[in-house]
Write a protein that holds these residues in place. Sequence first.
Motif, PDB file in Angstrom:
ATOM      1  N   THR A  14       1.057  -1.123   0.037  1.00  0.00           N
ATOM      2  CA  THR A  14       0.226  -0.029   0.078  1.00  0.00           C
ATOM      3  C   THR A  14       0.867   1.440   0.089  1.00  0.00           C
ATOM      4  O   THR A  14       1.749   1.436   0.837  1.00  0.00           O
ATOM      5  CB  THR A  14      -0.982   0.125   1.301  1.00  0.00           C
ATOM      6  OG1 THR A  14      -1.688  -0.958   1.184  1.00  0.00           O
ATOM      7  CG2 THR A  14      -1.711   1.238   1.267  1.00  0.00           C
ATOM      8  N   ILE A  15       0.726   1.988  -0.993  1.00  0.00           N
ATOM      9  CA  ILE A  15       1.517   3.295  -1.164  1.00  0.00           C
ATOM     10  C   ILE A  15       0.550   4.617  -1.158  1.00  0.00           C
ATOM     11  O   ILE A  15      -0.629   4.353  -1.895  1.00  0.00           O
ATOM     12  CB  ILE A  15       2.415   3.469  -2.193  1.00  0.00           C
ATOM     13  CG1 ILE A  15       3.387   4.539  -2.336  1.00  0.00           C
ATOM     14  CG2 ILE A  15       1.427   3.104  -3.734  1.00  0.00           C
ATOM     15  CD1 ILE A  15       4.464   4.541  -3.180  1.00  0.00           C
ATOM     16  N   ARG A  16       0.789   5.538  -0.135  1.00  0.00           N
ATOM     17  CA  ARG A  16       0.141   6.901  -0.471  1.00  0.00           C
ATOM     18  C   ARG A  16       1.405   7.924  -0.744  1.00  0.00           C
ATOM     19  O   ARG A  16       2.364   7.819  -0.150  1.00  0.00           O
ATOM     20  CB  ARG A  16      -0.595   7.199   0.743  1.00  0.00           C
ATOM     21  CG  ARG A  16      -1.100   8.592   0.751  1.00  0.00           C
ATOM     22  CD  ARG A  16      -2.053   8.902   2.192  1.00  0.00           C
ATOM     23  NE  ARG A  16      -2.899   7.829   2.248  1.00  0.00           N
ATOM     24  CZ  ARG A  16      -3.476   7.636   3.377  1.00  0.00           C
ATOM     25  NH1 ARG A  16      -2.988   7.947   4.566  1.00  0.00           N
ATOM     26  NH2 ARG A  16      -4.564   6.723   3.672  1.00  0.00           N
ATOM     27  N   LEU A  17       0.918   8.550  -1.851  1.00  0.00           N
ATOM     28  CA  LEU A  17       1.663   9.583  -2.303  1.00  0.00           C
ATOM     29  C   LEU A  17       0.993  11.003  -2.486  1.00  0.00           C
ATOM     30  O   LEU A  17       0.073  11.153  -2.868  1.00  0.00           O
ATOM     31  CB  LEU A  17       2.086   9.383  -3.955  1.00  0.00           C
ATOM     32  CG  LEU A  17       2.924  10.480  -4.507  1.00  0.00           C
ATOM     33  CD1 LEU A  17       4.334  10.809  -3.701  1.00  0.00           C
ATOM     34  CD2 LEU A  17       3.446   9.859  -5.826  1.00  0.00           C
ATOM     35  N   ARG A  18       1.822  11.913  -1.502  1.00  0.00           N
ATOM     36  CA  ARG A  18       1.130  13.083  -0.951  1.00  0.00           C
ATOM     37  C   ARG A  18       1.687  14.238  -1.538  1.00  0.00           C
ATOM     38  O   ARG A  18       3.083  14.419  -1.882  1.00  0.00           O
ATOM     39  CB  ARG A  18       0.965  13.284   0.629  1.00  0.00           C
ATOM     40  CG  ARG A  18       0.091  12.163   1.155  1.00  0.00           C
ATOM     41  CD  ARG A  18       0.032  12.071   2.554  1.00  0.00           C
ATOM     42  NE  ARG A  18       1.451  11.877   3.245  1.00  0.00           N
ATOM     43  CZ  ARG A  18       2.098  12.360   4.136  1.00  0.00           C
ATOM     44  NH1 ARG A  18       1.651  13.718   4.464  1.00  0.00           N
ATOM     45  NH2 ARG A  18       3.204  11.930   4.511  1.00  0.00           N
ATOM     46  N   GLU A  27      -3.779   6.663  -3.353  1.00  0.00           N
ATOM     47  CA  GLU A  27      -3.209   5.864  -2.704  1.00  0.00           C
ATOM     48  C   GLU A  27      -3.464   4.419  -3.634  1.00  0.00           C
ATOM     49  O   GLU A  27      -4.459   4.222  -4.032  1.00  0.00           O
ATOM     50  CB  GLU A  27      -3.930   5.483  -1.295  1.00  0.00           C
ATOM     51  CG  GLU A  27      -3.727   4.534  -0.560  1.00  0.00           C
ATOM     52  CD  GLU A  27      -4.154   4.364   1.015  1.00  0.00           C
ATOM     53  OE1 GLU A  27      -3.921   5.337   1.719  1.00  0.00           O
ATOM     54  OE2 GLU A  27      -5.265   3.672   1.027  1.00  0.00           O
ATOM     55  N   LEU A  28      -2.339   3.586  -3.767  1.00  0.00           N
ATOM     56  CA  LEU A  28      -2.570   2.328  -4.367  1.00  0.00           C
ATOM     57  C   LEU A  28      -2.494   1.398  -3.494  1.00  0.00           C
ATOM     58  O   LEU A  28      -1.738   1.340  -2.564  1.00  0.00           O
ATOM     59  CB  LEU A  28      -1.601   2.180  -5.530  1.00  0.00           C
ATOM     60  CG  LEU A  28      -1.333   3.390  -6.515  1.00  0.00           C
ATOM     61  CD1 LEU A  28      -0.130   3.077  -7.508  1.00  0.00           C
ATOM     62  CD2 LEU A  28      -2.619   3.695  -7.158  1.00  0.00           C
ATOM     63  N   HIS A  29      -3.158   0.330  -3.695  1.00  0.00           N
ATOM     64  CA  HIS A  29      -3.155  -0.960  -3.182  1.00  0.00           C
ATOM     65  C   HIS A  29      -2.855  -2.017  -4.056  1.00  0.00           C
ATOM     66  O   HIS A  29      -3.785  -2.459  -5.015  1.00  0.00           O
ATOM     67  CB  HIS A  29      -4.628  -1.306  -2.405  1.00  0.00           C
ATOM     68  CG  HIS A  29      -4.983  -0.450  -1.390  1.00  0.00           C
ATOM     69  ND1 HIS A  29      -4.796  -0.559  -0.061  1.00  0.00           N
ATOM     70  CD2 HIS A  29      -5.779   0.716  -1.573  1.00  0.00           C
ATOM     71  CE1 HIS A  29      -4.985   0.411   0.724  1.00  0.00           C
ATOM     72  NE2 HIS A  29      -5.716   1.293  -0.350  1.00  0.00           N
TER      73      HIS A  29
END
Length: 128
Positions: A100-104, A120-122
């Motif tokens: 899981t990645i969240r890019l802000r 956010e990608l899962h």
Amino acid sequence: MADAYTGDRIILKDLGFYGYHGVFAEEEKLGQRFFIDLELGTDLAAAAASDRLGDSISYADIYDVVKAAFETRRMKLLEAVAGNIVNDLFAAFPGVSWITIRLRKPEAPIAMVRGEAAIELHRQRKPA
């Protein structure tokens, strides 16, 4: 079937980078700050029992892969940046089953007084 994103995980939060990703010319020219939160699903039982780094995945190694993926390819969309990072992490660490990645992007070029834009990608590892 159990939820794919359960179990042991390695977590890195608020990894900060300066980059030139974006749709607008100003973003590509001036750049801006980005922040990344990651969760990597991997079995940590051996590391918990042995207390040996060789039975886990080094946070520093994860960071190095994220940094290289973030900095070596300029992308227009946050989704593409995050997708590149995920692909490189799966390639580098065979023991990771999901990410899981969240890019802000706190300085997105929209008229907001406070806040940030983010995606956010899962992703699960695809079977070989």
